[in-house]
Scaffold this motif. Structure first.
Motif, mmCIF file in Angstrom:
data_model
loop_
_atom_site.group_PDB
_atom_site.id
_atom_site.type_symbol
_atom_site.label_atom_id
_atom_site.label_comp_id
_atom_site.label_asym_id
_atom_site.label_seq_id
_atom_site.Cartn_x
_atom_site.Cartn_y
_atom_site.Cartn_z
ATOM 1 N N GLU B 15 36.431 45.118 29.573
ATOM 2 C CA GLU B 15 35.873 45.264 30.710
ATOM 3 C C GLU B 15 37.224 44.941 31.749
ATOM 4 O OE1 GLU B 15 32.713 46.162 31.632
ATOM 5 O OE2 GLU B 15 32.733 46.155 29.491
ATOM 6 N N LEU B 16 38.263 44.242 31.520
ATOM 7 C CA LEU B 16 39.422 44.177 32.534
ATOM 8 C C LEU B 16 40.199 45.115 32.844
ATOM 9 C CD1 LEU B 16 39.911 41.470 33.904
ATOM 10 C CD2 LEU B 16 41.704 40.700 32.570
ATOM 11 N N ASP B 17 39.887 45.996 31.734
ATOM 12 C CA ASP B 17 41.433 46.910 31.698
ATOM 13 C C ASP B 17 40.379 48.002 33.077
ATOM 14 O OD1 ASP B 17 43.426 47.465 30.233
ATOM 15 O OD2 ASP B 17 43.039 49.496 29.042
ATOM 16 N N SER B 18 38.750 48.339 31.978
ATOM 17 C CA SER B 18 38.268 49.623 32.966
ATOM 18 C C SER B 18 38.298 48.759 34.522
ATOM 19 C CB SER B 18 37.238 49.814 33.010
ATOM 20 O OG SER B 18 35.844 48.479 33.519
ATOM 21 N N LEU B 19 38.211 47.959 35.014
ATOM 22 C CA LEU B 19 38.572 47.147 36.438
ATOM 23 C C LEU B 19 39.591 47.603 37.183
ATOM 24 C CD1 LEU B 19 36.855 45.626 38.288
ATOM 25 C CD2 LEU B 19 38.097 43.752 37.327
ATOM 26 N N ARG B 20 40.563 47.513 36.468
ATOM 27 C CA ARG B 20 42.114 48.090 36.759
ATOM 28 C C ARG B 20 41.709 49.079 37.494
ATOM 29 N NH1 ARG B 20 46.499 45.835 33.046
ATOM 30 N NH2 ARG B 20 46.178 48.020 32.288
ATOM 31 N N THR B 21 41.833 50.046 36.173
ATOM 32 C CA THR B 21 41.947 51.363 36.055
ATOM 33 C C THR B 21 40.526 51.938 37.416
ATOM 34 O OG1 THR B 21 41.754 51.364 33.579
ATOM 35 C CG2 THR B 21 41.336 53.629 35.582
ATOM 36 N N ALA B 22 40.007 51.635 37.836
ATOM 37 C CA ALA B 22 38.683 51.192 39.057
ATOM 38 C C ALA B 22 39.826 51.041 40.470
ATOM 39 C CB ALA B 22 37.139 51.039 39.288
ATOM 40 N N VAL B 23 39.888 50.180 40.265
ATOM 41 C CA VAL B 23 40.851 49.492 40.972
ATOM 42 C C VAL B 23 42.186 50.074 41.798
ATOM 43 C CG1 VAL B 23 42.264 47.589 42.109
ATOM 44 C CG2 VAL B 23 40.576 46.967 40.815
ATOM 45 N N ASP B 24 43.198 50.573 40.560
ATOM 46 C CA ASP B 24 44.019 51.283 40.846
ATOM 47 C C ASP B 24 43.898 52.560 41.133
ATOM 48 O OD1 ASP B 24 46.040 50.014 39.911
ATOM 49 O OD2 ASP B 24 45.749 50.728 37.672
ATOM 50 N N ARG B 25 42.308 53.346 40.630
ATOM 51 C CA ARG B 25 42.170 54.756 41.328
ATOM 52 C C ARG B 25 41.846 54.528 42.927
ATOM 53 N NH1 ARG B 25 38.349 55.717 37.209
ATOM 54 N NH2 ARG B 25 36.433 54.391 39.359
#
Lengths: 133, 147
Positions: B15-25
């Motif tokens: 979940e954290l990983d997908s959050l980071r991906t979303a923020v990076d995007r």
């Protein structure tokens, strides 16, 4: 490299003169001011300004330096902007009577203005003749 | 957008990983475009047209011989040293705001460039580097065929 690393400083926006009609910011150029026996020297960093873009004005003890930059290159799409382009303005209060206004020299090279303000010759002590009747 | 969805078995790291991906995007691209990664001298502006990338840096009062530029197809390194002009010893400073010293900056290019054809010029304290885009990075006009 042996020399100490240069510090990156943000350009300071000059806001005392109000907005410009061109919507371009105006910046305060960083300066060195030094003095020796014969003159005071002002050195200002104004990248993008050539010698035709500089105007220097001395009036009522106010030394005003204005540097105008040319409009940025057209037909290009900006991808990254770390610095903004704009004119430069800075004002100093000087003792104009201590400066030989006729001998001021200014040099603009590689975006650096060097302004030399020679000191006025000290008023020689006036000798008062005493005449006898 | 729901960043976290309730599931039977939550893997917190995923979940954290997908959050980071979303923020990076959201911010990654923004950071690149606006240059939020400030702090390294010199400040750079990069622009493009169809054929070239243009990199500009404000480095007033430097001898162009003191600037060293090297490039690869996807990055450029600018290093150099800004030296103070020699002033006499009998000098006293009132103000000293101008910065001097060495600099060394590498920056990734947003597309492949042809390092053999890069040219650089220095005028009025501004360094301009013209980086021709590699052939495969240039936009191609697509012809639409009509039936």
């Amino acid at each position: 490299m042996s020399a100490e690393e240069i510090k990156k400083t943000e350009k300071q926006v000059e806001a005392t003169r109000g907005e410009t009609t061109r919507g371009m910011p105006s910046f305060i150029p960083p300066v060195d001011v030094y003095e020796d026996k014969s003159s005071i020297t002002v050195v200002a960093d104004m990248p993008g300004v050539n010698k035709n873009g500089v105007s220097i004005d001395i009036k009522d003890d106010q030394l005003k330096i204005l540097g105008k930059v040319e409009a940025p290159a057209p037909h290009e799409t900006a991808l990254r902007r770390e610095y903004e382009t704009g004119n430069y303005y800075r004002q100093f209060t000087i003792a104009a009577e201590l400066i030989d206004l006729d001998k001021i020299t200014a040099k603009m090279a590689d975006g650096v203005l060097t302004l030399t303000l020679p000191k006025a010759e000290k008023a020689l002590p006036r000798r008062i003749e005493v005449t006898s009747e | 957008m729901a960043l976290l969805q309730w599931r039977e078995s939550i893997d917190p790291f995923r979940e954290l990983d997908s959050l980071r991906t979303a923020v990076d995007r959201v911010f990654g691209d923004y950071r690149w475009r606006t240059g939020m990664s400030r702090g390294i001298f010199p400040a750079l502006n990069i622009s493009e047209n169809k054929d070239n990338l243009y990199l500009r840096a404000e480095i007033p009062g430097i001898n162009p011989k003191d600037i060293d530029i090297t490039a690869t197809p996807d990055s450029i390194t600018i290093r150099g040293e800004r030296r103070p002009a020699g002033v006499g010893k009998e000098v006293n400073y009132h103000q000293r705001e101008r910065e001097f010293g060495s600099f060394n900056r590498i920056i990734g290019m947003p597309c492949q460039v042809n390092p053999d054809k890069i040219s650089a010029s220095y005028k009025d304290g501004i360094l301009t580097v013209v980086l021709p885009k590699a052939e495969q990075a240039k936009p191609k006009q697509i012809e639409i065929k009509t039936a």
